[in-house]
Design a protein around this motif. Structure first.
Motif, mmCIF file in Angstrom:
data_model
loop_
_atom_site.group_PDB
_atom_site.id
_atom_site.type_symbol
_atom_site.label_atom_id
_atom_site.label_comp_id
_atom_site.label_asym_id
_atom_site.label_seq_id
_atom_site.Cartn_x
_atom_site.Cartn_y
_atom_site.Cartn_z
ATOM 1 N N LEU A 177 11.073 -1.227 -8.814
ATOM 2 C CA LEU A 177 11.812 -0.433 -9.996
ATOM 3 C C LEU A 177 10.781 0.788 -10.542
ATOM 4 O O LEU A 177 11.145 1.967 -10.807
ATOM 5 C CB LEU A 177 12.208 -0.983 -11.098
ATOM 6 N N ALA A 178 9.557 0.530 -10.702
ATOM 7 C CA ALA A 178 8.601 1.328 -11.126
ATOM 8 C C ALA A 178 8.343 2.557 -10.105
ATOM 9 O O ALA A 178 8.260 3.707 -10.372
ATOM 10 C CB ALA A 178 7.028 0.646 -11.318
ATOM 11 N N MET A 179 8.238 2.247 -8.742
ATOM 12 C CA MET A 179 8.182 3.182 -7.689
ATOM 13 C C MET A 179 9.529 3.941 -7.730
ATOM 14 O O MET A 179 9.206 5.219 -7.540
ATOM 15 C CB MET A 179 8.444 2.522 -6.425
ATOM 16 N N HIS A 180 10.611 3.576 -7.909
ATOM 17 C CA HIS A 180 11.856 4.408 -8.132
ATOM 18 C C HIS A 180 11.756 5.253 -9.212
ATOM 19 O O HIS A 180 11.961 6.550 -9.049
ATOM 20 C CB HIS A 180 13.163 3.436 -8.173
ATOM 21 N N ALA A 206 4.885 -9.179 1.590
ATOM 22 C CA ALA A 206 4.904 -8.190 3.046
ATOM 23 C C ALA A 206 5.949 -8.492 3.961
ATOM 24 O O ALA A 206 6.463 -7.656 4.600
ATOM 25 C CB ALA A 206 3.482 -8.270 3.492
ATOM 26 N N ASP A 207 6.145 -9.736 4.203
ATOM 27 C CA ASP A 207 7.311 -10.264 5.217
ATOM 28 C C ASP A 207 8.677 -9.763 4.805
ATOM 29 O O ASP A 207 9.315 -9.537 5.803
ATOM 30 C CB ASP A 207 7.361 -11.823 5.395
ATOM 31 N N ILE A 246 0.899 -1.195 -0.050
ATOM 32 C CA ILE A 246 -0.083 -0.131 -0.030
ATOM 33 C C ILE A 246 0.874 1.079 -0.082
ATOM 34 O O ILE A 246 1.596 1.525 0.971
ATOM 35 C CB ILE A 246 -0.938 0.142 1.228
ATOM 36 N N LEU A 247 0.865 1.857 -1.028
ATOM 37 C CA LEU A 247 1.555 3.146 -1.222
ATOM 38 C C LEU A 247 0.938 4.628 -1.127
ATOM 39 O O LEU A 247 -0.488 4.274 -1.447
ATOM 40 C CB LEU A 247 2.014 3.084 -2.618
ATOM 41 N N GLY A 287 7.740 4.139 3.933
ATOM 42 C CA GLY A 287 6.382 4.571 3.527
ATOM 43 C C GLY A 287 5.427 4.016 3.079
ATOM 44 O O GLY A 287 4.398 4.192 2.379
ATOM 45 N N VAL A 288 5.923 2.648 2.703
ATOM 46 C CA VAL A 288 4.832 1.595 1.932
ATOM 47 C C VAL A 288 4.219 0.470 3.401
ATOM 48 O O VAL A 288 5.120 0.223 4.145
ATOM 49 C CB VAL A 288 5.799 0.699 1.044
ATOM 50 N N ARG A 289 3.132 0.662 3.370
ATOM 51 C CA ARG A 289 2.504 -0.094 4.210
ATOM 52 C C ARG A 289 2.230 -1.461 3.598
ATOM 53 O O ARG A 289 2.190 -1.682 2.412
ATOM 54 C CB ARG A 289 1.020 0.078 4.729
ATOM 55 N N THR A 290 2.096 -2.726 4.489
ATOM 56 C CA THR A 290 2.036 -3.925 3.782
ATOM 57 C C THR A 290 0.803 -4.682 4.341
ATOM 58 O O THR A 290 0.652 -4.406 5.669
ATOM 59 C CB THR A 290 3.199 -4.964 4.110
ATOM 60 N N ALA A 291 0.068 -5.663 3.503
ATOM 61 C CA ALA A 291 -0.811 -6.521 3.929
ATOM 62 C C ALA A 291 -0.576 -7.862 3.760
ATOM 63 O O ALA A 291 -0.471 -8.195 2.577
ATOM 64 C CB ALA A 291 -2.269 -6.027 3.519
#
Length: 154
Positions: free
Chosen positions: A137-140, A87-88, A46-47, A94-98
């Protein structure tokens, strides 16, 4: 239900403790959403929207079709479906994980919801997920574009 929507619903509810009951209730829900456990068939990264939306733009330029993507709470967050276990191992700031042990609100595919969650990329039922390495990579690239002001204004 159309074929793709039906297979998407079947794929999504397959992780529910009682898939038949989940599908039955979901199809009749006035809000068009259900809670599903993450960590079985997918995790969700989750961004924040200021990074999530540009990241999705990058992904759609390099992939024919990324995995499912959600937007929530007035588009404040963007959730990318990734393989279970991601997620682990995720370390991004800044990225949440589920992942395993968490639940997510999921809108019914192909139907407008009255809630605050909607599909940006609907699942197609095939189990396609976004590769976490490609997502990173897309986030960067999206962050770099944001830092240089690319894509601002028209």
């Amino acid at each position: 239900m159309a074929g793709t929507t039906k297979s998407a619903v079947e794929w999504l509810v397959s992780v529910a403790p009682d898939p038949d009951a989940c599908r039955w209730e979901w199809e009749r829900s006035p809000h068009g959403v259900t809670l599903l456990p993450a960590g079985k068939a997918w995790d969700v990264l989750i961004l924040p929207a200021d990074l999530g939306c540009p990241t999705l733009d990058v992904l759609t330029r390099v992939l024919r079709r990324p995995g499912p993507v959600l937007a929530d709470f007035g588009d404040a967050r963007t959730g990318f479906f990734v393989p279970p276990g991601t997620a682990d191992r995720w370390l991004g700031t800044g990225v949440r994980t589920a992942g395993l042990g968490t639940w997510i609100v999921v809108p019914f595919p192909g139907r407008a919801t009255t809630g605050q969650v909607r599909w940006l990329v609907q699942p197609d039922g095939s189990g396609t997920l976004t590769d976490p390495g490609l997502l990173e990579l897309a986030m960067h690239e999206a962050a770099a574009g944001r830092a240089t002001g690319e894509g601002e204004g028209v």
